[in-house]
Design a protein around this motif. Structure first.
Motif, short mmCIF file in Angstrom:
data_model
loop_
_atom_site.label_atom_id
_atom_site.label_comp_id
_atom_site.label_asym_id
_atom_site.label_seq_id
_atom_site.Cartn_x
_atom_site.Cartn_y
_atom_site.Cartn_z
N PRO A 45 0.75 -1.45 -0.12
CA PRO A 45 0.03 0.07 0.32
C PRO A 45 0.82 1.42 -0.08
O PRO A 45 2.22 1.35 -0.35
N SER A 46 0.05 2.37 0.32
CA SER A 46 0.87 3.65 -0.07
C SER A 46 1.68 3.25 0.88
O SER A 46 1.42 3.25 2.89
N PRO A 47 3.16 4.09 1.20
CA PRO A 47 3.99 3.85 2.79
C PRO A 47 3.43 4.53 3.52
O PRO A 47 4.00 3.80 4.62
N THR A 48 2.29 5.58 3.71
CA THR A 48 2.54 6.25 4.70
C THR A 48 0.99 6.66 5.13
O THR A 48 0.69 6.77 4.10
N SER A 49 0.78 6.90 5.64
CA SER A 49 -1.06 7.28 5.99
C SER A 49 -1.22 8.88 7.36
O SER A 49 -0.44 9.22 8.13
N ALA A 50 -2.01 9.79 6.46
CA ALA A 50 -2.04 11.33 7.22
C ALA A 50 -3.50 11.62 7.90
O ALA A 50 -4.60 10.77 6.78
N ILE A 51 -3.63 10.99 8.98
CA ILE A 51 -5.15 11.20 9.71
C ILE A 51 -5.25 13.14 10.54
O ILE A 51 -4.30 12.92 11.13
N ARG A 52 -6.57 14.03 9.80
CA ARG A 52 -6.67 14.83 10.45
C ARG A 52 -7.23 15.07 11.70
O ARG A 52 -9.05 14.27 11.66
N TYR A 53 -7.30 15.14 13.15
CA TYR A 53 -7.89 15.30 14.20
C TYR A 53 -8.36 16.29 14.08
O TYR A 53 -7.04 17.53 14.87
N LEU A 54 -9.42 16.82 14.69
CA LEU A 54 -10.13 17.81 15.71
C LEU A 54 -9.99 17.89 17.08
O LEU A 54 -10.36 17.17 17.52
N ALA A 55 -8.54 18.96 17.40
CA ALA A 55 -8.89 18.59 18.61
C ALA A 55 -10.28 19.33 19.74
O ALA A 55 -10.83 20.67 19.19
N THR A 56 -10.87 18.36 20.78
CA THR A 56 -11.58 19.10 22.04
C THR A 56 -10.90 20.09 22.88
O THR A 56 -10.07 20.09 22.87
N LYS A 57 -11.98 20.72 22.31
CA LYS A 57 -12.15 22.26 23.53
C LYS A 57 -12.11 21.72 25.48
O LYS A 57 -13.36 21.60 25.25
N CYS A 58 -11.28 21.08 25.96
CA CYS A 58 -11.91 20.36 27.59
C CYS A 58 -11.49 22.03 28.18
O CYS A 58 -10.35 23.06 28.13
N ILE A 59 -12.63 21.98 29.42
CA ILE A 59 -12.34 23.10 30.46
C ILE A 59 -11.21 22.07 31.46
O ILE A 59 -11.46 21.46 31.69
N ASN A 60 -10.61 22.77 31.83
CA ASN A 60 -9.48 22.59 33.43
C ASN A 60 -9.76 23.98 33.81
O ASN A 60 -8.51 24.98 34.19
N HIS A 61 -11.13 23.78 34.93
CA HIS A 61 -11.33 24.77 35.62
C HIS A 61 -10.31 25.20 37.07
O HIS A 61 -9.35 26.45 37.42
N HIS A 62 -9.35 24.12 37.47
CA HIS A 62 -8.45 24.25 38.27
C HIS A 62 -7.74 23.85 38.04
O HIS A 62 -6.18 24.41 38.61
N ARG A 63 -6.88 24.30 36.70
CA ARG A 63 -5.35 24.56 35.70
C ARG A 63 -4.57 22.63 36.38
O ARG A 63 -3.68 23.19 36.75
N GLU A 64 -5.26 22.23 36.09
CA GLU A 64 -4.11 20.75 37.22
C GLU A 64 -3.49 19.81 36.06
O GLU A 64 -3.95 20.06 35.45
N ARG A 65 -2.23 19.33 36.61
CA ARG A 65 -1.67 19.00 35.48
C ARG A 65 -2.27 17.26 34.80
O ARG A 65 -1.51 16.71 34.57
N GLY A 66 -3.36 16.96 34.72
CA GLY A 66 -4.25 15.42 34.77
C GLY A 66 -4.29 15.75 33.46
O GLY A 66 -3.80 17.11 32.88
N TRP A 67 -4.96 14.42 33.09
CA TRP A 67 -4.80 14.13 31.39
C TRP A 67 -6.91 14.40 31.26
O TRP A 67 -7.13 13.33 32.20
N LEU A 68 -6.52 14.68 29.72
CA LEU A 68 -8.03 15.35 29.69
C LEU A 68 -8.68 14.59 28.24
O LEU A 68 -7.82 15.08 27.47
#
Length: 538
Positions: free
Chosen positions: A37-60
């Motif tokens: 097949p083609s050597p590479t694939s390119a996939i476009r992702y639209l980033a989700t705008k998450c709210i981090n009220h406490h500005r913690e370093r956790g993962w959203l």
């Protein structure tokens, strides 16, 4: 008459070798065009705008059972109550109901900003600061494991295609894609990217009104990886065996190997090194250095190939007092070593740092960009000077051969037929060399101007894959041909005097005199090596 028969047999073997090379070259191209097949694939992702009220370093997380609280647009009433530092852009790789695989080999990410024009918030030529993090997991219920965190800066270059007036507010800038991440191994099934654009009085000022962030993820296709590793697995023992056989032939000679023979052996070793299918092991281990290792493999092979070309031509040009001395090629070989070293340093400054920080980019700063461009220009100048020197040597070699050709009518028939065969074989090898270089350039151009695939009836021809597999197969066949043509022959035929004479594709010494046999046996692997020198010409 016997000499003519031997020369005809040698020429016939050369024709068979040429046919063998052509068939396998076509097969290498078709494997990439029809199977891979083609050597590479390119996939476009639209980033989700998450709210981090406490500005913690956790993962959203953008979707799933524990998805973050999110907004869909900055024009929403909730968004207007938030500070820019409360927004985290989250991307889950891959898309829902899919998973990543070690067969993808690597993963690149490129940022694309969607920025709307506002008269009161126009974009300036600024450096954008990105607080980025990467996490992974291997199932959909485990906690995310932090892999990398880093605060990076990238130049933001945007243009506005229409006049900047109030009537055009809301239209989007045209922004250059921004290199964001390079991951040298895809050892996990799921990845999570969180990035934040911190804002204060000095950071991220004048970056415009960002509406969305898109991330383009690029990885190697698993099907292409399968074909590529399979080809390396086939070629690796083949070239390794040919190299070992060649050195065994050299060890049976009464004389030590000459410079040309040692360079051919080095070329075989570099091709064997390039063929080592370490990708098999990378499927089971998280080897982030595999991209850097592949660059070193390619650099070692091309350095050996360039050195072989200049020494191969030079050894057929130099007189006997200058042959078999590496010092005679000090500046051409020096250019190759210098250019390779510059590119290696540049590669280490980019992919070497990626081993500890995949978000790093040498192009992120003006200083880094200038240094990188300087390295590339210096390496390019070295390559240009090398090829100019090579062209000059090739011209002189063919001029010497032309002089020898003019002397053929005055030679005895047996000697004339032998020399015609020798010159034909030498020209054949030079034409194969030029054909390899020309095919590399042609395939590269097709690879750039095509859309990646062509349709031919019911078949889809993958041009990019054909380019890669075709070039890879071509260089393996080229190295094998060099080893085959220049391996010393150990078939001996006894003449009436009890003397032995070499036969085969290494081009036997002329039987007219003991002096010529000693010259050929002591000073070089082939008679072309002897007759094209300046002493022979004189």
């Amino acid at each position: 008459m016997a000499g003519a028969i031997i020369e005809n047999m040698s020429t016939k073997k050369l024709v068979i070798l040429g046919f063998f090379i052509l068939v396998f070259q076509v097969i290498s191209i078709l494997v990439g065009a029809l199977i891979a097949p083609s050597p590479t694939s390119a996939i476009r992702y639209l980033a989700t705008k998450c709210i981090n009220h406490h500005r913690e370093r956790g993962w959203l997380v953008p979707w799933g059972p524990n998805q973050c609280q999110q907004i869909h647009s900055f024009d929403e009433p909730l968004a207007k109550t938030l500070d820019a530092n409360d927004i985290v852009f989250a991307v889950h790789v891959p898309l829902p109901n899919k998973e990543m695989s070690p067969w993808f080999q690597y993963m690149l990410a490129v940022l694309q900003f969607d920025i709307a024009f506002k008269m009161i918030n126009q974009i300036e030529d600024v450096i954008i600061t990105i607080d980025a993090g990467l996490a992974y997991r291997d199932d959909l219920i485990s906690d995310w494991t932090t892999e990398f965190r880093s605060v990076e800066q990238r130049p933001l270059r945007c243009t506005f295609p229409v006049p900047k007036t109030y009537e055009n507010e809301g239209r989007f800038y045209h922004c250059d894609p921004i290199p964001f991440m390079e991951l040298g191994s895809v050892a996990h099934k799921y990845f999570l990217i969180n990035l934040r654009l911190p804002v204060n009085d000095t950071v991220n000022v004048g970056i415009g009104e960002i509406k969305d962030i898109q991330i383009v993820g690029i990885h190697q296709n698993g099907g292409f990886t399968t074909v590529w590793i399979s080809m390396k697995t086939v070629f690796s023992p083949w070239i390794f065996g040919a190299t070992v056989w060649y050195w065994h032939r050299l060890s049976l000679m009464a004389r030590p190997p000459v410079l040309l023979e040692r360079v051919i052996f080095a070329l075989g070793i570099s091709m064997t090194f390039l063929n080592v299918p370490v990708e098999w092991l990378s499927l089971g281990f998280e080897w982030t250095w595999i991209l850097l290792f592949e660059d070193v493999q390619q650099g070692a092979f091309y350095s050996a190939l360039f050195c072989f070309w200049i020494i191969f031509c030079g050894e057929h040009l130099m007189d006997q007092s200058q042959r078999n001395q590496l010092s005679a090629y000090w500046w051409q070989v020096g250019l190759v070593v210098f250019g390779s070293s510059v590119l290696l340093i540049f590669d280490l400054s980019e992919r070497g740092v990626h081993l500890t920080n995949p978000f790093y980019s040498v192009w992120a700063s003006e200083t880094g960009t200038r240094v990188a461009i300087t390295f590339i220009i210096v390496a390019g100048i070295s390559v240009c000077l090398y090829f100019l020197s090579l062209c000059g040597v090739v011209h002189c070699v063919f001029r010497n051969i032309g002089g020898k050709t003019q002397q053929l009518p005055a030679m005895p028939e047996a000697r004339r037929l032998r020399y015609k065969g020798i010159i034909f074989r030498f020209k054949f090898l030079m034409l194969v060399t030029l054909a390899c270089a020309a095919m590399t350039v042609i395939f590269f151009i097709l690879n750039q101007v095509s859309e990646g695939h062509w349709h031919w009836g019911d078949y889809t021809l993958q041009v990019h894959s054909a380019f890669l597999t075709g070039i890879y197969g071509m260089w393996n066949l080229y190295v094998f041909s060099i080893i085959f043509l220049y391996a010393p022959s150990h078939k001996h035929n006894k003449n009436k005097s009890g003397d032995s004479q070499q036969t085969g594709l290494d081009m036997q010494c002329p039987p007219e005199s003991q002096e010529s046999r000693l010259t050929c046996g002591e000073q070089g692997p082939t008679e072309t090596y002897r007759i094209t020198g300046k002493v022979a010409e004189e």
